[in-house]
Every structure is written in C-alpha cells, then in structure tokens.
Design a protein around this motif. Structure first.
Motif, short mmCIF file in Angstrom:
data_model
loop_
_atom_site.label_atom_id
_atom_site.label_comp_id
_atom_site.label_asym_id
_atom_site.label_seq_id
_atom_site.Cartn_x
_atom_site.Cartn_y
_atom_site.Cartn_z
N TRP A 60 0.87 -1.17 0.00
CA TRP A 60 0.00 0.00 0.00
C TRP A 60 0.91 1.22 0.00
N GLY A 61 0.97 1.92 -1.11
CA GLY A 61 1.80 3.11 -1.20
C GLY A 61 0.96 4.37 -1.11
N LYS A 62 1.50 5.39 -0.47
CA LYS A 62 0.81 6.66 -0.35
C LYS A 62 1.68 7.77 -0.90
N VAL A 63 1.07 8.65 -1.71
CA VAL A 63 1.77 9.77 -2.32
C VAL A 63 0.72 10.80 -2.70
N ALA A 64 1.15 12.03 -2.96
CA ALA A 64 0.22 13.05 -3.44
C ALA A 64 -0.37 12.60 -4.78
N TRP A 65 -1.66 12.85 -4.96
CA TRP A 65 -2.33 12.47 -6.21
C TRP A 65 -1.62 13.07 -7.42
N SER A 66 -1.08 14.24 -7.27
CA SER A 66 -0.38 14.90 -8.38
C SER A 66 0.85 14.13 -8.83
N ARG A 67 1.34 13.20 -8.00
CA ARG A 67 2.51 12.39 -8.36
C ARG A 67 2.17 10.91 -8.54
N ALA A 68 0.88 10.60 -8.58
CA ALA A 68 0.45 9.20 -8.66
C ALA A 68 0.91 8.51 -9.95
N ALA A 69 0.84 9.19 -11.08
CA ALA A 69 1.24 8.56 -12.35
C ALA A 69 2.71 8.15 -12.32
N ASP A 70 3.57 9.01 -11.76
CA ASP A 70 4.99 8.66 -11.65
C ASP A 70 5.19 7.47 -10.72
N ALA A 71 4.43 7.42 -9.62
CA ALA A 71 4.54 6.30 -8.68
C ALA A 71 4.09 5.00 -9.31
N VAL A 72 3.00 5.03 -10.07
CA VAL A 72 2.53 3.82 -10.75
C VAL A 72 3.59 3.34 -11.75
N ALA A 73 4.16 4.26 -12.51
CA ALA A 73 5.21 3.89 -13.48
C ALA A 73 6.42 3.27 -12.77
#
Length: 119
Positions: A60-73
């Motif tokens: 379960w990872g948590k990050v700002a929504w604005s950086r979600a695409a980078d986290a998924v990649a």
C-alpha cells in the motif's frame, strides 16, 4: 500552498521480499511518501486459460495524487510480474495533517532504475 489529495496505490506481489524491496526503494528515493507491506493474502485469478490461486503480498503506497502517475510507473518498472496488479485510488477525505505530511514527504523522485526482475 494547497495540498493535493492523497493517492493510495495498491500493488500485489508474489512474495514479501519483492514487495519490501520495492517499498524500501520507492520510499528512499521519494517516489512514495510511505508504504505498508502486508502478507497473508491469496490471489484468485484466471491467467492464460487457467484458474490459479497463489499467495500474495500487498504493498500500500501513499503519495500526493499529483505524483500518482509517476509512482505507478515506478512500481511497474520495479515489479517482478509481466502484468502487475497496480491500482491507484484518489483519497478525497483524509486527516488534514496526514494529507499535508504525505504531500511534503515525497518530493519529486529522481530518475533511477528500481530493483526487480521480470518473470
């Protein structure tokens, strides 16, 4: 400064070691603000015409929504599966102090090749 909603990113891994390796790496490099690794799940799915049931470990990872695409990649890059289960959920309601902490805790990630193998 306005804060972005939180992204809760769920990724299923075949074992605890792979999930922990990704969690540690992605938190260390600032891709995720934090990550929780939870073992003990069982995945039931159909793959290449077969019904399978296998042990699964959830990150379960948590990050700002604005950086979600980078986290998924980054999770995809580090994942050992050919077609990894990675889901991102926008969390619109959360404790305000936690939301602020998540936004501050994961600066823009640096370019790197995360550990992992393809199977």
């Amino acid at each position: 400064m306005a804060t972005s909603p939180i992204a809760l990113i769920l990724a299923a891994y075949p074992n605890r070691a792979a999930a922990a390796r990704s969690a540690r790496s992605l938190v260390r490099d600032g891709t995720l603000a934090c990550a929780t690794v939870a073992a003990g799940a069982t995945a039931f799915y159909r793959w290449e015409g077969k019904c399978l049931a296998e042990a699964s470990v959830l990150l379960w990872g948590k990050v700002a929504w604005s950086r979600a695409a980078d986290a998924v990649a980054a999770l995809k890059e580090a994942h050992p599966d050919r077609v990894p289960e990675i889901l991102a959920f926008r969390v619109d309601k959360a404790h305000p102090a936690y939301t602020a902490w998540v936004n501050a805790a994961a600066p823009a990630a640096t370019k790197r090749r995360a550990p992992g193998r393809k199977r």
